[in-house]
Design a protein around this motif. Structure first.
Motif, short mmCIF file in Angstrom:
data_model
loop_
_atom_site.label_atom_id
_atom_site.label_comp_id
_atom_site.label_asym_id
_atom_site.label_seq_id
_atom_site.Cartn_x
_atom_site.Cartn_y
_atom_site.Cartn_z
N GLU A 152 7.95 0.05 -1.55
CA GLU A 152 6.69 -0.14 -0.82
C GLU A 152 6.96 -0.12 0.67
OE1 GLU A 152 4.46 -3.53 -1.99
OE2 GLU A 152 4.64 -3.14 -4.14
N PRO A 187 4.73 0.15 4.43
CA PRO A 187 3.48 0.33 5.17
C PRO A 187 3.62 1.47 6.16
CG PRO A 187 4.68 -1.57 6.01
CD PRO A 187 5.43 -1.09 4.82
N ARG A 202 -2.62 1.48 5.40
CA ARG A 202 -2.25 1.90 4.06
C ARG A 202 -0.77 1.64 3.77
NH1 ARG A 202 -4.18 7.99 3.89
NH2 ARG A 202 -3.27 7.85 5.99
N THR A 203 -0.46 1.45 2.51
CA THR A 203 0.91 1.24 2.06
C THR A 203 1.29 2.37 1.10
OG1 THR A 203 0.78 -1.17 2.28
CG2 THR A 203 2.49 -0.29 0.83
N ARG A 260 3.60 3.70 -1.86
CA ARG A 260 4.42 3.22 -2.97
C ARG A 260 5.07 4.42 -3.67
NH1 ARG A 260 -0.07 -0.10 -2.94
NH2 ARG A 260 0.41 -2.32 -2.74
#
Length: 344
Positions: free
Chosen positions: A325, A327, A334-335, A337
């Motif tokens: 994860e 940012p 938004r992040t 993944r």
């Protein structure tokens, strides 16, 4: 033969007059001095500085080379004495080897008779370095120009290099060379084309040569240079993309279609970015494995008595786990993944 001196005072006396550079810089606020005269005075002073700068760096390179070579013969084999000498004089290793390279170039040009020692006065420092890196034929042209008393700057070196590149290349058709000789297509436009064509396999040269023969003008040469550059990028990147190499796609046919539709630049950029993406993913995986391994090791080496280290491990679990994860940052909330799935 290099003159030796018994003491620093003797050396200083020998250099007296050479080091006492005291220019009369014209007053920039004096409007009575004509503009051309003002610029001429400054240019003369600048040339003298250039000359001393070049000569000084050549001799510094020779001094550094002597120290390095002495260290090779009687040192510890690791160059410690040489590195300490540089450290005492606040000279970086890269700077030292750059000066040694300059000295080697100067000695080569002088020993092979390609350059008259008196002609060095006509070079700027950068022009001399560029000359040393040039092809032997170009060095000869530059040496002849310097002998006549011409001032040699990087501009002259580039110009002579371009002329030789354009007129000596077997890749250019005679029609375009004739245009270069007449001056209607300056060599500075042809040299980049030759350099790009040299990167291409023979099968891709015919179309470029044919177009240059049919339309030997500056506009066509510029377009062909751009096409050759994109073509080179396309072919180079395509060989690096595993996704392409593991497929049955016909890259030559894809290339023909890109050329026919006028989108070679886009196709080349796509392939280049794809190669970069694969390399980035491979590097990401290697780094992720290392972070995961270090996290596990640190966890084993710690316990209840190290709560802050345990908290650090917990914080970094989002990077060491199966799901990474991150940012985006820079105002973007938004992040991203990424899930790592390896196939054995």
């Amino acid at each position: 033969m290099v003159q030796s001196f018994e003491s620093p005072d003797d050396l200083a006396a020998a250099l007296k007059g050479l080091s006492d550079m005291n220019f009369e810089i014209p007053d920039p606020e004096n409007e009575e001095i004509p503009e051309h005269e003002f610029e001429q005075q400054l240019d003369n002073a600048w040339r003298v500085c250039d000359h001393f700068d070049l000569q000084t760096d050549i001799w510094r390179g020779r001094i550094l080379r002597a120290i390095r070579d002495r260290e090779k013969r009687g040192g510890d084999g690791r160059g410690t004495g040489f590195l300490n000498w540089l450290k005492e004089r606040e000279i970086s290793k890269s700077q030292a080897y750059s000066l040694i390279e300059l000295a080697n170039s100067a000695d080569t040009l002088l020993s092979e008779g390609k350059l008259d020692p008196a002609s060095i006065n006509h070079f700027s420092k950068r022009a001399f370095v560029e000359t040393a890196k040039s092809a032997p034929q170009v060095q000869q042209l530059i040496a002849e120009a310097a002998k006549t008393g011409d001032r040699i700057t990087r501009r002259e070196v580039r110009q002579l290099t371009d002329e030789w590149t354009a007129m000596s290349s077997d890749l250019l058709p005679e029609e375009i060379k004739e245009k270069a000789a007449s001056g209607s297509v300056p060599p500075k436009f042809l040299a980049p084309l030759v350099r790009e064509m040299e990167k291409l396999p023979e099968t891709h040269l015919k179309a470029i040569q044919q177009e240059a023969t049919e339309n030997p003008d500056i506009s066509t040469v510029r377009q062909l240079t751009s096409d050759a550059r994109n073509l080179s990028k396309y072919l180079h990147a395509a060989a690096l993309v595993s996704a392409i190499n593991q497929s049955s796609v016909d890259m030559e046919m894809a290339l023909d279609e890109a050329l026919r539709n006028g989108c070679l630049n886009t196709a080349a950029d796509l392939v280049k970015q794809s190669a970069l993406l694969e390399q980035t993913v491979a590097k990401l995986y290697t780094t992720w494995k290392k972070v995961s391994s270090l996290t596990d090791r640190l966890y084993v080496d710690t316990g209840a008595s190290t709560p802050h280290l345990r908290l650090l491990i917990t914080c970094l679990d989002r990077l060491a786990g199966e799901v990474i994860e991150v940012p985006l940052g820079d105002g973007d909330k938004r992040t991203i993944r990424l899930r790592v799935l390896t196939e054995e």
